[in-house]
Motif scaffolding. Structure first.
Motif, mmCIF file in Angstrom:
data_model
loop_
_atom_site.group_PDB
_atom_site.id
_atom_site.type_symbol
_atom_site.label_atom_id
_atom_site.label_comp_id
_atom_site.label_asym_id
_atom_site.label_seq_id
_atom_site.Cartn_x
_atom_site.Cartn_y
_atom_site.Cartn_z
ATOM 1 N N ARG A 27 0.798 -1.372 -0.022
ATOM 2 C CA ARG A 27 -0.046 -0.089 -0.029
ATOM 3 C C ARG A 27 1.033 1.284 -0.217
ATOM 4 N NH1 ARG A 27 -3.475 -2.917 3.556
ATOM 5 N NH2 ARG A 27 -2.524 -1.903 5.278
ATOM 6 N N ASN A 28 2.042 1.172 0.839
ATOM 7 C CA ASN A 28 2.608 2.399 0.931
ATOM 8 C C ASN A 28 3.501 2.591 -0.651
ATOM 9 O OD1 ASN A 28 2.244 2.877 3.552
ATOM 10 N ND2 ASN A 28 3.946 1.963 4.423
ATOM 11 N N ARG A 29 3.942 1.407 -1.135
ATOM 12 C CA ARG A 29 4.576 1.531 -2.511
ATOM 13 C C ARG A 29 3.557 2.472 -3.383
ATOM 14 N NH1 ARG A 29 9.209 2.594 -3.274
ATOM 15 N NH2 ARG A 29 8.461 3.986 -4.929
ATOM 16 N N ALA A 30 2.357 1.709 -3.428
ATOM 17 C CA ALA A 30 1.469 2.403 -4.263
ATOM 18 C C ALA A 30 1.098 3.906 -4.014
ATOM 19 C CB ALA A 30 0.144 1.744 -4.040
ATOM 20 N N THR A 31 1.069 4.094 -2.898
ATOM 21 C CA THR A 31 0.848 5.553 -2.434
ATOM 22 C C THR A 31 2.100 6.422 -2.826
ATOM 23 O OG1 THR A 31 -0.470 4.982 -0.542
ATOM 24 C CG2 THR A 31 0.355 7.224 -0.695
ATOM 25 N N ILE A 32 3.217 5.912 -2.592
ATOM 26 C CA ILE A 32 4.427 6.821 -3.129
ATOM 27 C C ILE A 32 4.244 6.895 -4.575
ATOM 28 C CG2 ILE A 32 6.872 6.597 -3.186
ATOM 29 C CD1 ILE A 32 6.964 5.483 -0.427
ATOM 30 N N ASP A 33 3.988 5.705 -5.270
ATOM 31 C CA ASP A 33 4.328 5.570 -6.984
ATOM 32 C C ASP A 33 3.082 6.828 -7.243
ATOM 33 O OD1 ASP A 33 5.964 3.988 -6.655
ATOM 34 O OD2 ASP A 33 4.730 2.085 -7.430
ATOM 35 N N ASN A 34 1.812 6.726 -6.764
ATOM 36 C CA ASN A 34 0.855 7.840 -7.104
ATOM 37 C C ASN A 34 1.425 9.279 -7.007
ATOM 38 O OD1 ASN A 34 -0.943 5.868 -7.918
ATOM 39 N ND2 ASN A 34 -2.027 5.745 -6.254
ATOM 40 N N LEU A 35 1.919 9.279 -5.652
ATOM 41 C CA LEU A 35 2.622 10.751 -5.421
ATOM 42 C C LEU A 35 3.743 11.236 -6.510
ATOM 43 C CD1 LEU A 35 2.654 10.544 -1.586
ATOM 44 C CD2 LEU A 35 1.072 11.979 -3.009
ATOM 45 N N LYS B 73 4.051 10.248 -9.458
ATOM 46 C CA LYS B 73 3.437 10.262 -10.767
ATOM 47 C C LYS B 73 2.552 11.703 -10.693
ATOM 48 C CE LYS B 73 2.247 5.503 -11.901
ATOM 49 N NZ LYS B 73 1.436 4.604 -11.982
ATOM 50 N N ASP B 74 1.926 12.247 -9.766
ATOM 51 C CA ASP B 74 1.281 13.339 -9.393
ATOM 52 C C ASP B 74 2.196 14.426 -9.652
ATOM 53 O OD1 ASP B 74 -1.199 14.901 -8.888
ATOM 54 O OD2 ASP B 74 0.119 15.495 -6.930
ATOM 55 N N PHE B 75 3.433 14.289 -8.988
ATOM 56 C CA PHE B 75 4.411 15.261 -8.969
ATOM 57 C C PHE B 75 5.044 15.410 -10.409
ATOM 58 C CE2 PHE B 75 9.041 16.573 -8.510
ATOM 59 C CZ PHE B 75 8.824 17.683 -7.873
ATOM 60 N N GLU B 76 5.333 14.317 -10.910
ATOM 61 C CA GLU B 76 5.815 14.316 -12.253
ATOM 62 C C GLU B 76 4.867 15.103 -13.293
ATOM 63 O OE1 GLU B 76 7.378 10.655 -13.555
ATOM 64 O OE2 GLU B 76 8.573 10.352 -12.031
ATOM 65 N N ALA B 77 3.682 14.759 -13.200
ATOM 66 C CA ALA B 77 2.689 15.630 -14.021
ATOM 67 C C ALA B 77 2.448 17.117 -13.924
ATOM 68 C CB ALA B 77 1.293 14.756 -14.021
ATOM 69 N N ASN B 78 2.488 17.349 -12.486
ATOM 70 C CA ASN B 78 2.086 18.537 -11.857
ATOM 71 C C ASN B 78 3.301 19.339 -11.125
ATOM 72 O OD1 ASN B 78 -0.704 18.165 -12.732
ATOM 73 N ND2 ASN B 78 -0.600 16.788 -11.034
ATOM 74 N N HIS B 79 4.287 19.029 -11.488
ATOM 75 C CA HIS B 79 5.467 19.849 -10.713
ATOM 76 C C HIS B 79 5.502 21.318 -11.025
ATOM 77 C CE1 HIS B 79 7.941 18.416 -13.948
ATOM 78 N NE2 HIS B 79 8.661 19.378 -13.664
ATOM 79 N N THR B 80 5.352 21.614 -12.488
ATOM 80 C CA THR B 80 5.375 22.740 -12.812
ATOM 81 C C THR B 80 4.336 23.861 -12.150
ATOM 82 O OG1 THR B 80 6.282 22.113 -14.996
ATOM 83 C CG2 THR B 80 5.560 24.324 -14.739
ATOM 84 N N ALA B 81 2.986 23.216 -12.262
ATOM 85 C CA ALA B 81 2.118 23.921 -11.450
ATOM 86 C C ALA B 81 2.249 24.155 -10.104
ATOM 87 C CB ALA B 81 0.479 23.109 -11.775
ATOM 88 N N TYR B 82 2.739 23.156 -9.456
ATOM 89 C CA TYR B 82 3.072 23.340 -8.119
ATOM 90 C C TYR B 82 3.946 24.599 -7.833
ATOM 91 C CZ TYR B 82 0.664 18.778 -7.335
ATOM 92 O OH TYR B 82 -0.332 17.785 -7.193
ATOM 93 N N ALA B 83 5.039 24.288 -8.627
ATOM 94 C CA ALA B 83 6.246 25.550 -8.519
ATOM 95 C C ALA B 83 5.662 26.846 -8.699
ATOM 96 C CB ALA B 83 7.124 25.089 -9.355
ATOM 97 N N LYS B 84 4.724 26.920 -9.869
ATOM 98 C CA LYS B 84 3.988 28.355 -10.074
ATOM 99 C C LYS B 84 3.215 28.647 -8.980
ATOM 100 C CE LYS B 84 4.098 27.921 -15.029
ATOM 101 N NZ LYS B 84 3.350 27.942 -16.448
ATOM 102 N N LYS B 85 2.477 27.791 -8.463
ATOM 103 C CA LYS B 85 1.506 28.139 -7.106
ATOM 104 C C LYS B 85 2.517 28.575 -5.926
ATOM 105 C CE LYS B 85 -2.664 26.543 -5.097
ATOM 106 N NZ LYS B 85 -3.626 25.471 -5.204
ATOM 107 N N ILE B 86 3.555 27.748 -5.556
ATOM 108 C CA ILE B 86 4.414 28.176 -4.655
ATOM 109 C C ILE B 86 4.870 29.606 -4.899
ATOM 110 C CG2 ILE B 86 6.524 27.732 -3.342
ATOM 111 C CD1 ILE B 86 5.971 24.872 -3.794
#
Length: 103
Positions: free
Chosen positions: A73-81, A83-96
């Protein structure tokens, strides 16, 4: 009358012999009882240790199973996080950056 006294004397002698014989056998009987008690204690100790070992083994298997499930379960959660970071890291950086510059 003499025969009655002789008979009572014989009975007393016989009773004394029986008591003496019982007293002589007493240590051997006590040893036998103690040996049986010791054997029983050893068997109970062994049986108890076997049961404790079986319980420990079962608990270890259960704990290992639960830990494996948690790792998955932890591995699946980390993998999802990730994937989310890779897909949205630019948006996160702009928001920060926008939060930092607003102040």
């Amino acid at each position: 009358m003499n025969s009655i006294i002789d008979r009572l004397s014989d009975i007393e002698t016989t009773a004394e012999a029986i008591v003496a014989h019982a007293e002589a056998q007493k240590p051997a009987i006590e040893r036998e009882i103690q040996d049986k008690r010791d054997k029983f204690d050893e068997e109970m100790e062994q049986e108890t240790q076997e049961k404790i070992q079986a319980i420990r083994s079962k608990l270890k298997e259960e704990m290992d199973r639960v830990l494996d499930e948690q790792r998955i379960r932890n591995r699946a959660t980390i993998d999802n996080l990730l994937k989310d970071f890779e897909a949205n890291h630019t948006a996160y950086a702009k928001k920060i950056l926008s939060h930092i510059t607003e102040v």
